[in-house]
Write a protein that holds these residues in place. Structure first.
Motif, PDB file in Angstrom:
ATOM      1  N   ILE A 131       0.845  -1.202   0.000  1.00  0.00           N
ATOM      2  CA  ILE A 131       0.000   0.000   0.000  1.00  0.00           C
ATOM      3  C   ILE A 131       0.878   1.249   0.000  1.00  0.00           C
ATOM      4  CG2 ILE A 131      -1.632   1.358   1.387  1.00  0.00           C
ATOM      5  CD1 ILE A 131      -2.860  -1.383   2.243  1.00  0.00           C
ATOM      6  N   GLU A 132       1.913   1.245   0.828  1.00  0.00           N
ATOM      7  CA  GLU A 132       2.801   2.402   0.877  1.00  0.00           C
ATOM      8  C   GLU A 132       3.523   2.613  -0.452  1.00  0.00           C
ATOM      9  OE1 GLU A 132       5.057   1.392   4.354  1.00  0.00           O
ATOM     10  OE2 GLU A 132       3.614   2.378   5.675  1.00  0.00           O
ATOM     11  N   GLN A 133       3.893   1.530  -1.134  1.00  0.00           N
ATOM     12  CA  GLN A 133       4.542   1.654  -2.440  1.00  0.00           C
ATOM     13  C   GLN A 133       3.571   2.257  -3.458  1.00  0.00           C
ATOM     14  OE1 GLN A 133       7.564   1.526  -3.393  1.00  0.00           O
ATOM     15  NE2 GLN A 133       7.256   1.628  -5.593  1.00  0.00           N
ATOM     16  N   VAL A 134       2.324   1.814  -3.444  1.00  0.00           N
ATOM     17  CA  VAL A 134       1.320   2.376  -4.354  1.00  0.00           C
ATOM     18  C   VAL A 134       1.130   3.865  -4.049  1.00  0.00           C
ATOM     19  CG1 VAL A 134      -1.126   2.317  -5.022  1.00  0.00           C
ATOM     20  CG2 VAL A 134       0.170   0.179  -4.802  1.00  0.00           C
ATOM     21  N   GLN A 135       1.110   4.238  -2.758  1.00  0.00           N
ATOM     22  CA  GLN A 135       1.001   5.656  -2.396  1.00  0.00           C
ATOM     23  C   GLN A 135       2.157   6.453  -2.994  1.00  0.00           C
ATOM     24  OE1 GLN A 135       0.820   5.076   1.918  1.00  0.00           O
ATOM     25  NE2 GLN A 135      -1.074   6.273   1.923  1.00  0.00           N
ATOM     26  N   ARG A 136       3.376   5.927  -2.888  1.00  0.00           N
ATOM     27  CA  ARG A 136       4.542   6.630  -3.439  1.00  0.00           C
ATOM     28  C   ARG A 136       4.420   6.767  -4.949  1.00  0.00           C
ATOM     29  NH1 ARG A 136       7.012   3.718   0.761  1.00  0.00           N
ATOM     30  NH2 ARG A 136       7.505   1.944  -0.579  1.00  0.00           N
ATOM     31  N   LEU A 137       3.998   5.696  -5.631  1.00  0.00           N
ATOM     32  CA  LEU A 137       3.849   5.750  -7.089  1.00  0.00           C
ATOM     33  C   LEU A 137       2.795   6.768  -7.503  1.00  0.00           C
ATOM     34  CD1 LEU A 137       3.995   1.920  -7.865  1.00  0.00           C
ATOM     35  CD2 LEU A 137       5.745   3.637  -8.413  1.00  0.00           C
ATOM     36  N   GLU A 138       1.655   6.783  -6.796  1.00  0.00           N
ATOM     37  CA  GLU A 138       0.604   7.739  -7.137  1.00  0.00           C
ATOM     38  C   GLU A 138       1.034   9.168  -6.844  1.00  0.00           C
ATOM     39  OE1 GLU A 138      -3.136   6.523  -5.442  1.00  0.00           O
ATOM     40  OE2 GLU A 138      -3.363   4.926  -6.917  1.00  0.00           O
ATOM     41  N   ALA A 139       1.755   9.384  -5.743  1.00  0.00           N
ATOM     42  CA  ALA A 139       2.245  10.730  -5.424  1.00  0.00           C
ATOM     43  C   ALA A 139       3.224  11.203  -6.500  1.00  0.00           C
ATOM     44  CB  ALA A 139       2.909  10.747  -4.045  1.00  0.00           C
ATOM     45  N   ALA A 140       4.091  10.300  -6.962  1.00  0.00           N
ATOM     46  CA  ALA A 140       5.043  10.667  -8.018  1.00  0.00           C
ATOM     47  C   ALA A 140       4.295  11.009  -9.307  1.00  0.00           C
ATOM     48  CB  ALA A 140       6.032   9.524  -8.254  1.00  0.00           C
ATOM     49  N   ALA A 141       3.263  10.243  -9.627  1.00  0.00           N
ATOM     50  CA  ALA A 141       2.480  10.530 -10.835  1.00  0.00           C
ATOM     51  C   ALA A 141       1.787  11.882 -10.718  1.00  0.00           C
ATOM     52  CB  ALA A 141       1.460   9.417 -11.078  1.00  0.00           C
ATOM     53  N   ARG A 142       1.250  12.194  -9.534  1.00  0.00           N
ATOM     54  CA  ARG A 142       0.607  13.509  -9.325  1.00  0.00           C
ATOM     55  C   ARG A 142       1.616  14.626  -9.500  1.00  0.00           C
ATOM     56  NH1 ARG A 142      -2.242  10.717  -5.214  1.00  0.00           N
ATOM     57  NH2 ARG A 142      -0.701  11.321  -3.682  1.00  0.00           N
ATOM     58  N   ARG A 143       2.822  14.435  -8.944  1.00  0.00           N
ATOM     59  CA  ARG A 143       3.855  15.474  -9.081  1.00  0.00           C
ATOM     60  C   ARG A 143       4.218  15.675 -10.549  1.00  0.00           C
ATOM     61  NH1 ARG A 143       5.712  13.041  -4.390  1.00  0.00           N
ATOM     62  NH2 ARG A 143       7.207  11.761  -5.524  1.00  0.00           N
ATOM     63  N   ARG A 144       4.334  14.579 -11.312  1.00  0.00           N
ATOM     64  CA  ARG A 144       4.649  14.701 -12.735  1.00  0.00           C
ATOM     65  C   ARG A 144       3.543  15.453 -13.470  1.00  0.00           C
ATOM     66  NH1 ARG A 144       6.428   9.476 -11.942  1.00  0.00           N
ATOM     67  NH2 ARG A 144       4.548   8.560 -12.839  1.00  0.00           N
ATOM     68  N   ARG A 145       2.276  15.123 -13.177  1.00  0.00           N
ATOM     69  CA  ARG A 145       1.165  15.832 -13.820  1.00  0.00           C
ATOM     70  C   ARG A 145       1.182  17.309 -13.452  1.00  0.00           C
ATOM     71  NH1 ARG A 145      -1.696  11.133 -12.377  1.00  0.00           N
ATOM     72  NH2 ARG A 145      -2.591  12.177 -10.568  1.00  0.00           N
ATOM     73  N   ASP A 146       1.423  17.603 -12.168  1.00  0.00           N
ATOM     74  CA  ASP A 146       1.495  19.004 -11.737  1.00  0.00           C
ATOM     75  C   ASP A 146       2.632  19.732 -12.440  1.00  0.00           C
ATOM     76  OD1 ASP A 146      -0.642  18.674 -10.044  1.00  0.00           O
ATOM     77  OD2 ASP A 146       0.567  18.569  -8.215  1.00  0.00           O
ATOM     78  N   ASP A 147       3.784  19.088 -12.532  1.00  0.00           N
ATOM     79  CA  ASP A 147       4.928  19.705 -13.200  1.00  0.00           C
ATOM     80  C   ASP A 147       4.614  19.969 -14.665  1.00  0.00           C
ATOM     81  OD1 ASP A 147       6.312  19.607 -10.832  1.00  0.00           O
ATOM     82  OD2 ASP A 147       7.548  17.870 -11.399  1.00  0.00           O
ATOM     83  N   GLN A 148       3.974  19.008 -15.320  1.00  0.00           N
ATOM     84  CA  GLN A 148       3.613  19.192 -16.728  1.00  0.00           C
ATOM     85  C   GLN A 148       2.615  20.333 -16.883  1.00  0.00           C
ATOM     86  OE1 GLN A 148       2.212  15.278 -17.718  1.00  0.00           O
ATOM     87  NE2 GLN A 148       4.233  14.550 -18.339  1.00  0.00           N
ATOM     88  N   ARG A 149       1.626  20.390 -15.984  1.00  0.00           N
ATOM     89  CA  ARG A 149       0.630  21.461 -16.040  1.00  0.00           C
ATOM     90  C   ARG A 149       1.305  22.812 -15.837  1.00  0.00           C
ATOM     91  NH1 ARG A 149      -2.110  23.427 -11.831  1.00  0.00           N
ATOM     92  NH2 ARG A 149      -1.813  21.550 -10.611  1.00  0.00           N
ATOM     93  N   HIS A 150       2.202  22.894 -14.845  1.00  0.00           N
ATOM     94  CA  HIS A 150       2.901  24.154 -14.595  1.00  0.00           C
ATOM     95  C   HIS A 150       3.792  24.541 -15.766  1.00  0.00           C
ATOM     96  CE1 HIS A 150       1.917  23.206 -10.297  1.00  0.00           C
ATOM     97  NE2 HIS A 150       1.503  24.448 -10.422  1.00  0.00           N
ATOM     98  N   ASP A 151       4.451  23.545 -16.395  1.00  0.00           N
ATOM     99  CA  ASP A 151       5.276  23.832 -17.564  1.00  0.00           C
ATOM    100  C   ASP A 151       4.426  24.391 -18.702  1.00  0.00           C
ATOM    101  OD1 ASP A 151       7.515  22.968 -16.228  1.00  0.00           O
ATOM    102  OD2 ASP A 151       7.572  20.994 -17.209  1.00  0.00           O
ATOM    103  N   LEU A 152       3.243  23.807 -18.909  1.00  0.00           N
ATOM    104  CA  LEU A 152       2.336  24.300 -19.944  1.00  0.00           C
ATOM    105  C   LEU A 152       1.876  25.723 -19.644  1.00  0.00           C
ATOM    106  CD1 LEU A 152       0.134  21.172 -20.705  1.00  0.00           C
ATOM    107  CD2 LEU A 152       1.723  22.317 -22.264  1.00  0.00           C
ATOM    108  N   GLU A 153       1.548  25.985 -18.393  1.00  0.00           N
ATOM    109  CA  GLU A 153       1.093  27.320 -17.999  1.00  0.00           C
ATOM    110  C   GLU A 153       2.202  28.342 -18.213  1.00  0.00           C
ATOM    111  OE1 GLU A 153      -0.194  26.754 -13.970  1.00  0.00           O
ATOM    112  OE2 GLU A 153      -2.076  25.811 -14.585  1.00  0.00           O
ATOM    113  N   ARG A 154       3.427  27.960 -17.857  1.00  0.00           N
ATOM    114  CA  ARG A 154       4.556  28.884 -18.014  1.00  0.00           C
ATOM    115  C   ARG A 154       4.877  29.158 -19.474  1.00  0.00           C
ATOM    116  NH1 ARG A 154       8.547  25.913 -14.896  1.00  0.00           N
ATOM    117  NH2 ARG A 154       7.018  25.069 -13.515  1.00  0.00           N
ATOM    118  N   SER A 155       4.676  28.145 -20.316  1.00  0.00           N
ATOM    119  CA  SER A 155       5.001  28.331 -21.738  1.00  0.00           C
ATOM    120  C   SER A 155       3.887  29.033 -22.497  1.00  0.00           C
ATOM    121  CB  SER A 155       5.293  26.979 -22.395  1.00  0.00           C
ATOM    122  OG  SER A 155       4.096  26.218 -22.489  1.00  0.00           O
TER     123      SER A 155
END
Length: 155
Positions: A127-151
């Motif tokens: 369960i903790e590993q799945v939490q880490r994977l999902e948190a990493a995926a959320r961070r990647r999506r947030d980073d991509q969204r922020h990159d799009l907003e900045r560009s």
């Protein structure tokens, strides 16, 4: 084996602080005091972020009932969460968690499995590993969204 989560505490301030530290927004980040105060005000309970922060830090007297009710509702807790004794609160937390059909399903499967302590530890580790994977995926999506907003592509 991972540590059990710390209990919410006994005072209103300790319980409120616990909610802030253990609750996450839909993106997986802790709620800010400013966001919660704004949301409570939007829902009809006028409270400043300064006052909410003072409540959280124990620098203000316990709030009136309407504020307690609004804070409890925001965090998905019954108002009694702020008044329960620790033992009753643990049971209330379990009832609250088991109201989620997904959690209930996992709990029932775990109970039926009759696993050893090592088996339980392995399930918790997964369960903790799945939490880490999902948190990493959320961070990647947030980073991509922020990159799009900045560009400027997010316009």
């Amino acid at each position: 084996m991972p540590e059990a989560p710390e209990p919410p505490g006994e005072t209103f301030a300790e319980r409120l602080d616990w909610l802030f530290r253990t609750s996450r927004d839909p993106v997986g980040r802790p709620y800010s005091v400013r966001y919660v105060a704004t949301e409570l005000t939007r829902r009809g309970c006028r409270i400043s972020h300064t006052h909410l922060s003072n409540l959280r830090q124990g620098r203000a007297p316990d709030p009136r009932r309407s504020i307690v009710d609004a804070i409890a509702a925001f965090f998905g807790r019954p108002p009694a969460f702020f008044a329960e004794q620790a033992g009753n609160r643990d049971q209330g937390d379990l009832v609250h968690a088991l109201a989620d059909p997904h959690i209930k399903h996992v709990a029932m499967r775990l109970a039926d499995a009759r696993l050893s302590p090592e088996g339980h530890a392995a399930v918790v580790a997964m369960i903790e590993q799945v939490q880490r994977l999902e948190a990493a995926a959320r961070r990647r999506r947030d980073d991509q969204r922020h990159d799009l907003e900045r560009s400027g592509a997010g316009d």
